[in-house]
Design a protein around this motif. Structure first.
Motif, PDB file in Angstrom:
ATOM      1  N   VAL A  94       0.812  -1.223   0.000  1.00 36.08           N
ATOM      2  CA  VAL A  94       0.000   0.000   0.000  1.00 36.08           C
ATOM      3  C   VAL A  94       0.845   1.272   0.000  1.00 36.08           C
ATOM      4  O   VAL A  94       0.664   2.155  -0.844  1.00 36.08           O
ATOM      5  CB  VAL A  94      -0.987   0.006   1.192  1.00 36.08           C
ATOM      6  CG1 VAL A  94      -1.671   1.370   1.317  1.00 36.08           C
ATOM      7  CG2 VAL A  94      -2.021  -1.097   1.020  1.00 36.08           C
ATOM      8  N   ILE A  95       1.750   1.397   0.963  1.00 35.43           N
ATOM      9  CA  ILE A  95       2.486   2.659   1.115  1.00 35.43           C
ATOM     10  C   ILE A  95       3.293   2.989  -0.135  1.00 35.43           C
ATOM     11  O   ILE A  95       3.293   4.137  -0.609  1.00 35.43           O
ATOM     12  CB  ILE A  95       3.415   2.615   2.344  1.00 35.43           C
ATOM     13  CG1 ILE A  95       2.598   2.420   3.623  1.00 35.43           C
ATOM     14  CG2 ILE A  95       4.231   3.905   2.437  1.00 35.43           C
ATOM     15  CD1 ILE A  95       1.608   3.519   3.899  1.00 35.43           C
ATOM     16  N   SER A  96       3.966   2.008  -0.701  1.00 36.29           N
ATOM     17  CA  SER A  96       4.752   2.265  -1.909  1.00 36.29           C
ATOM     18  C   SER A  96       3.855   2.695  -3.056  1.00 36.29           C
ATOM     19  O   SER A  96       4.223   3.577  -3.847  1.00 36.29           O
ATOM     20  CB  SER A  96       5.554   1.013  -2.300  1.00 36.29           C
ATOM     21  OG  SER A  96       4.695  -0.091  -2.532  1.00 36.29           O
ATOM     22  N   CYS A  97       2.661   2.101  -3.145  1.00 36.32           N
ATOM     23  CA  CYS A  97       1.712   2.487  -4.194  1.00 36.32           C
ATOM     24  C   CYS A  97       1.230   3.917  -3.986  1.00 36.32           C
ATOM     25  O   CYS A  97       1.211   4.716  -4.933  1.00 36.32           O
ATOM     26  CB  CYS A  97       0.529   1.526  -4.210  1.00 36.32           C
ATOM     27  SG  CYS A  97      -0.753   1.964  -5.408  1.00 36.32           S
ATOM     28  N   TYR A 169     -12.092   3.667  -8.836  1.00 41.71           N
ATOM     29  CA  TYR A 169     -12.403   3.172  -7.486  1.00 41.71           C
ATOM     30  C   TYR A 169     -11.914   1.744  -7.369  1.00 41.71           C
ATOM     31  O   TYR A 169     -12.249   0.878  -8.181  1.00 41.71           O
ATOM     32  CB  TYR A 169     -13.899   3.233  -7.190  1.00 41.71           C
ATOM     33  CG  TYR A 169     -14.201   2.896  -5.745  1.00 41.71           C
ATOM     34  CD1 TYR A 169     -13.812   3.767  -4.725  1.00 41.71           C
ATOM     35  CD2 TYR A 169     -14.842   1.709  -5.388  1.00 41.71           C
ATOM     36  CE1 TYR A 169     -14.054   3.470  -3.395  1.00 41.71           C
ATOM     37  CE2 TYR A 169     -15.098   1.415  -4.057  1.00 41.71           C
ATOM     38  CZ  TYR A 169     -14.698   2.296  -3.066  1.00 41.71           C
ATOM     39  OH  TYR A 169     -14.931   1.996  -1.739  1.00 41.71           O
ATOM     40  N   ILE A 170     -11.113   1.482  -6.336  1.00 45.35           N
ATOM     41  CA  ILE A 170     -10.554   0.154  -6.096  1.00 45.35           C
ATOM     42  C   ILE A 170     -11.187  -0.425  -4.836  1.00 45.35           C
ATOM     43  O   ILE A 170     -11.106   0.173  -3.756  1.00 45.35           O
ATOM     44  CB  ILE A 170      -9.027   0.215  -5.936  1.00 45.35           C
ATOM     45  CG1 ILE A 170      -8.371   0.835  -7.172  1.00 45.35           C
ATOM     46  CG2 ILE A 170      -8.465  -1.191  -5.678  1.00 45.35           C
ATOM     47  CD1 ILE A 170      -6.866   1.004  -7.054  1.00 45.35           C
ATOM     48  N   ASP A 214      -2.823  -7.365  -6.639  1.00 40.70           N
ATOM     49  CA  ASP A 214      -2.084  -6.507  -5.713  1.00 40.70           C
ATOM     50  C   ASP A 214      -1.949  -5.115  -6.330  1.00 40.70           C
ATOM     51  O   ASP A 214      -2.280  -4.908  -7.505  1.00 40.70           O
ATOM     52  CB  ASP A 214      -0.705  -7.094  -5.389  1.00 40.70           C
ATOM     53  CG  ASP A 214       0.102  -7.422  -6.639  1.00 40.70           C
ATOM     54  OD1 ASP A 214       0.260  -6.527  -7.506  1.00 40.70           O
ATOM     55  OD2 ASP A 214       0.552  -8.576  -6.772  1.00 40.70           O
ATOM     56  N   LEU A 215      -1.468  -4.180  -5.538  1.00 43.17           N
ATOM     57  CA  LEU A 215      -1.381  -2.798  -6.006  1.00 43.17           C
ATOM     58  C   LEU A 215      -0.184  -2.555  -6.911  1.00 43.17           C
ATOM     59  O   LEU A 215      -0.165  -1.570  -7.651  1.00 43.17           O
ATOM     60  CB  LEU A 215      -1.363  -1.837  -4.812  1.00 43.17           C
ATOM     61  CG  LEU A 215      -2.690  -1.777  -4.042  1.00 43.17           C
ATOM     62  CD1 LEU A 215      -2.568  -0.851  -2.845  1.00 43.17           C
ATOM     63  CD2 LEU A 215      -3.830  -1.342  -4.952  1.00 43.17           C
ATOM     64  N   ASP A 216       0.788  -3.438  -6.880  1.00 47.16           N
ATOM     65  CA  ASP A 216       1.870  -3.342  -7.862  1.00 47.16           C
ATOM     66  C   ASP A 216       1.299  -3.565  -9.263  1.00 47.16           C
ATOM     67  O   ASP A 216       1.682  -2.879 -10.220  1.00 47.16           O
ATOM     68  CB  ASP A 216       2.956  -4.378  -7.570  1.00 47.16           C
ATOM     69  CG  ASP A 216       3.676  -4.116  -6.253  1.00 47.16           C
ATOM     70  OD1 ASP A 216       3.750  -2.936  -5.851  1.00 47.16           O
ATOM     71  OD2 ASP A 216       4.152  -5.075  -5.631  1.00 47.16           O
ATOM     72  N   SER A 217       0.372  -4.511  -9.361  1.00 49.66           N
ATOM     73  CA  SER A 217      -0.294  -4.762 -10.641  1.00 49.66           C
ATOM     74  C   SER A 217      -1.114  -3.553 -11.070  1.00 49.66           C
ATOM     75  O   SER A 217      -1.211  -3.246 -12.262  1.00 49.66           O
ATOM     76  CB  SER A 217      -1.192  -5.990 -10.537  1.00 49.66           C
ATOM     77  OG  SER A 217      -0.460  -7.140 -10.190  1.00 49.66           O
ATOM     78  N   PHE A 218      -1.705  -2.869 -10.099  1.00 52.18           N
ATOM     79  CA  PHE A 218      -2.473  -1.666 -10.426  1.00 52.18           C
ATOM     80  C   PHE A 218      -1.580  -0.587 -11.032  1.00 52.18           C
ATOM     81  O   PHE A 218      -1.950   0.064 -12.012  1.00 52.18           O
ATOM     82  CB  PHE A 218      -3.180  -1.122  -9.185  1.00 52.18           C
ATOM     83  CG  PHE A 218      -3.736   0.251  -9.386  1.00 52.18           C
ATOM     84  CD1 PHE A 218      -4.743   0.482 -10.316  1.00 52.18           C
ATOM     85  CD2 PHE A 218      -3.251   1.333  -8.662  1.00 52.18           C
ATOM     86  CE1 PHE A 218      -5.251   1.759 -10.522  1.00 52.18           C
ATOM     87  CE2 PHE A 218      -3.750   2.604  -8.851  1.00 52.18           C
ATOM     88  CZ  PHE A 218      -4.758   2.819  -9.788  1.00 52.18           C
ATOM     89  N   LEU A 219      -0.403  -0.395 -10.468  1.00 55.02           N
ATOM     90  CA  LEU A 219       0.510   0.614 -11.003  1.00 55.02           C
ATOM     91  C   LEU A 219       0.914   0.283 -12.440  1.00 55.02           C
ATOM     92  O   LEU A 219       1.011   1.181 -13.280  1.00 55.02           O
ATOM     93  CB  LEU A 219       1.754   0.722 -10.116  1.00 55.02           C
ATOM     94  CG  LEU A 219       1.539   1.338  -8.734  1.00 55.02           C
ATOM     95  CD1 LEU A 219       2.820   1.266  -7.919  1.00 55.02           C
ATOM     96  CD2 LEU A 219       1.044   2.771  -8.835  1.00 55.02           C
ATOM     97  N   MET A 220       1.113  -1.000 -12.716  1.00 56.78           N
ATOM     98  CA  MET A 220       1.441  -1.418 -14.081  1.00 56.78           C
ATOM     99  C   MET A 220       0.262  -1.160 -15.015  1.00 56.78           C
ATOM    100  O   MET A 220       0.435  -0.687 -16.143  1.00 56.78           O
ATOM    101  CB  MET A 220       1.816  -2.897 -14.093  1.00 56.78           C
ATOM    102  CG  MET A 220       3.114  -3.214 -13.371  1.00 56.78           C
ATOM    103  SD  MET A 220       3.453  -4.992 -13.273  1.00 56.78           S
ATOM    104  CE  MET A 220       3.588  -5.377 -15.024  1.00 56.78           C
TER     105      MET A 220
END
Length: 226
Positions: A94-97, A169-170, A214-220
């Motif tokens: 979360v925090i990194s995202c 919205y996630i 995961d939120l890493d996938s969201f950033l991608m």
């Protein structure tokens, strides 16, 4: 163009199970001071009872202990549970995202259901206000405005000064997190956290636009957003 990313809280940014265990630890400590048993034993009993069924856990605890109780006793425990400041953390991604989104200039928000006292205690424990531009606890608007009602989305859109087309919205709950796209052109994303609501049915069959683990996938996903 996306300008704002709004998150659900429970089982999206934090583990609802972690919150529940924190609450039961608090209750076990209280009951221990009242001479009802060892804190660890009481905590384990509460968790086991919850896993059997989340209904009337405190009533069933007293009954398991052959301890008489009143409606007032149960009400007091519920209030203690809802108002305790929990020991919880954001999920690891979360925090990194959030930092990456802020660095890229996105406005960030939370829309969360749940009893106001509980949700505000979670937000305090997380120092959430330092990460998000706007946070809406729908219970403060009124129980009738919990998701899937659109009022909280209308409020946060106005506060963040963006259009609906510029919002993502996630969330995690099929029953209420994605229906908003049937009302306003908000893109929705389902994150699979294996949370307590993951097996709910989709409201009126309205599904998310995208699904991630995961939120890493969201950033991608966001990097390749059309």
């Amino acid at each position: 163009m996306i300008k704002a990313v709004i998150f659900d809280l429970d089982d999206t940014l934090i583990s609802e199970r972690e919150y529940i265990e924190s609450g039961y630890k608090h209750i076990a400590s209280l009951l221990n001071t009242q001479g009802m048993g060892k804190q660890e034993d009481l905590h384990n009993m509460l968790i086991n009872l919850f896993e059997e069924s989340p209904i009337n856990v405190f009533n069933r605890l007293f009954e398991s202990l052959n301890h008489s109780y009143t409606t007032s006793d149960i009400r007091n425990l519920v209030n203690e549970y809802r108002n305790h400041i929990p020991t919880i953390n954001f999920f690891d991604d979360v925090i990194s995202c959030l930092n990456e989104l802020k660095k890229k200039g996105f406005k960030l928000g939370i829309i969360t259901d749940g009893y106001a006292s509980s949700q505000k205690a979670k937000l305090i424990s997380l120092s959430a206000s330092s990460y998000f531009n706007e946070i809406i606890v729908t219970d403060e608007l009124g129980r009738e405005y919990w998701k899937p009602h659109q009022k909280s989305f209308e409020i946060i859109r106005e506060k963040l000064q963006v259009d609906y087309e510029e919002m993502i919205y996630i969330g995690d709950n099929p029953e209420k997190d994605f229906y908003i796209s049937n009302i306003y052109p908000i893109k929705t994303i389902r994150i699979n956290r294996q949370g307590v609501y993951r097996n709910r049915e989709y409201m009126n069959g309205i599904r998310e636009h995208y699904a991630i683990n995961d939120l890493d996938s969201f950033l991608m996903l966001l990097d390749n957003w059309d």
